[in-house]
Design an enzyme around this catalytic site. Structure first.
Site, short mmCIF file in Angstrom:
data_model
loop_
_atom_site.label_atom_id
_atom_site.label_comp_id
_atom_site.label_asym_id
_atom_site.label_seq_id
_atom_site.Cartn_x
_atom_site.Cartn_y
_atom_site.Cartn_z
N ASN A 7 44.69 0.23 63.91
CA ASN A 7 44.63 -0.23 65.30
C ASN A 7 45.79 0.46 66.02
O ASN A 7 46.94 0.05 65.88
CB ASN A 7 44.76 -1.74 65.36
N ARG A 88 39.81 0.50 65.29
CA ARG A 88 39.49 -0.40 66.40
C ARG A 88 39.58 0.36 67.72
O ARG A 88 40.58 1.02 67.99
CB ARG A 88 40.45 -1.58 66.43
N HIS A 176 37.65 -8.49 72.55
CA HIS A 176 37.87 -9.34 71.37
C HIS A 176 36.55 -9.60 70.62
O HIS A 176 36.44 -10.57 69.88
CB HIS A 176 38.50 -10.69 71.73
N GLY A 206 46.64 -12.22 74.64
CA GLY A 206 45.38 -11.98 75.33
C GLY A 206 44.44 -13.09 74.90
O GLY A 206 44.47 -13.51 73.75
N ARG A 235 48.60 -12.00 81.97
CA ARG A 235 47.50 -11.64 82.86
C ARG A 235 47.02 -12.86 83.64
O ARG A 235 47.02 -13.97 83.13
CB ARG A 235 46.32 -11.07 82.07
N GLU A 327 45.01 -21.02 66.54
CA GLU A 327 45.15 -21.46 65.14
C GLU A 327 46.38 -22.33 64.91
O GLU A 327 46.38 -23.18 64.02
CB GLU A 327 45.22 -20.25 64.22
N GLU A 378 40.20 -9.82 62.04
CA GLU A 378 39.54 -8.66 62.63
C GLU A 378 39.58 -7.46 61.70
O GLU A 378 38.63 -6.66 61.66
CB GLU A 378 40.20 -8.33 63.97
#
Length: 394
Positions: A7, A88, A176, A206, A235, A327, A378
């Site tokens: 990534n 990714r 995502h 995010g 954001r 989580e 992921e």
């Protein structure tokens, strides 16, 4: 057989060597501050963490350093049976509805889509170019947007002039997606049913939410870019687009200044002065009214999306919390679910307060909706999708 998952960010490279069959992360690492005076590298293998500091001028130097670590610290990639590299990439537009073998044509398409994800696709592409040069194995790309190719047109299309929207590719692509797909699949496995109406809350710096029916996404909060939707670390999430015109006219702000304001200086940080939720809770507990208000706004937006997506799906069976905040922040989960109590959602406070690495239900047996905490992975999802592509080559 193993897959190296990469990534690549603007100044970083995250990587994992994954066994797709067992799900084991054999080695995990991170290269940070690429191009700065001092770069930092963390490489963990066999329970030991190795840390280094030295200047790495670009992604090429960074990845070469990582490959040297596999040789010197371990595990040897050859002995680990590496068969492919999975990458990714954030934005695949409407060109990709699944993973793809990286060819020159695929590489060029990723570059063409850079205007839709200017902070992400160019950085992702740097990692792809360097890795293809250094590792002579198949390279596969997994797109954040692929899972959302199933969105119905009523969810994907904005009420923007059709000719303009189609000419410039303006529509809801989401992000995502790899996490939302992985978590919704895990929820179905855990419950033992495919015919579920699910809401997945991916809450990190995010953040995004998706509505998933029978394993397919029917709506999601992020749009043309990852700016739309939930309140995030820095954001804005949803905001009246006329705010841009207003600030341009009355404050004289340029497009670049507005981009920076909306993406990097707003959200929780813009409201509370911090974007680490642990710090925001501490501030709120000590009486900081701005921090408490930031939490209220964050929770309000979540509840608003949950309600609207339940209506879109015509019902709701499962809510799944995932990613760093989802989580680990039991207080946030509790505040969200307490606001859903009038609809029959019943949280189990004791179970909710327990941390763990396993999937767990945090609602009571008589709750109208099953609420799960599901650790996302992921990297494993990318590794398995990469192996699916490799299997077609033989």
């Amino acid at each position: 057989m193993t897959v190296l998952v990469i990534n690549s960010g603007s100044s970083s490279i995250k990587y994992q060597l994954v066994d797709p069959e067992s799900g084991e992360a054999i080695a995990v690492g991170l290269v940070e501050q690429i191009g700065e005076s001092t770069s930092r590298v963390k490489h963990t293998y066999d329970g030991e963490k190795h840390e280094y500091e030295q200047r790495l001028a670009d992604h090429g130097e960074g990845l070469r350093f990582v490959l040297d670590l596999f040789d010197s610290v371990g595990p040897s990639l050859a002995e680990a049976g590496i068969v492919a590299v999975g990458h990714r990439v954030v934005q695949g537009g409407d060109n990709f509805n699944g993973p793809a073998l990286i060819t020159e044509d695929v590489r060029d398409l990723i570059e063409e889509l850079a205007p839709l994800a200017p902070l992400h696709n160019p950085a992702n592409l740097r990692g792809i170019d360097v890795a293809r040069e250094l590792l002579d194995v198949p390279h596969v790309v997994v797109f954040d947007t692929a899972f959302f190719q199933t969105l119905p047109e009523e969810a994907a299309r904005y009420a923007l002039n059709r000719e303009v929207a189609d000419r410039y590719g303006v529509r809801r692509y989401g992000a995502h997606g790899t996490s939302h797909q992985y978590v919704s699949h895990k929820a179905s496995e855990w419950i033992g049913r495919e015919d579920l109406k699910q809401i997945v809350l991916h809450l990190g710096n995010g953040a995004s939410v998706s509505a998933v029916v029978n394993g397919e996404a029917v709506d999601t909060s992020m749009g043309l870019t990852p700016l739309e939707g939930l309140v995030m670390g820095t954001r804005t999430g949803d905001i009246d687009p006329a705010v841009i015109f207003h600030l341009s006219r009355v404050a004289g702000m340029s497009i670049d200044e507005l981009d920076d304001l909306f993406n990097k200086k707003s959200g929780v940080k813009g409201l509370a002065g911090e974007n680490d939720m642990r710090a925001v809770w501490d501030m709120a507990d000590s009486g900081d009214e701005n921090a408490r208000e930031a939490l209220d706004i964050y929770v309000h937006r979540l509840v608003k999306y949950i309600g609207s997506y339940a209506a879109v799906m015509g019902g709701l069976d499962v809510i799944a919390f995932t990613a760093g905040i989802g989580e680990n922040d039991d207080r946030l989960r509790a505040e969200v679910l307490e606001r859903l109590a009038p609809f029959g959602v019943k949280i189990d406070p004791e179970v909710n307060a327990v941390r763990g690495d396993n999937i767990r239900a945090i609602t009571t047996a008589d709750s109208s909706v099953t609420v799960l905490v599901i650790p996302t992975n992921e990297e494993l999802a990318i590794a398995r999708q990469t192996m699916d592509v490799v299997a077609t080559l033989s």
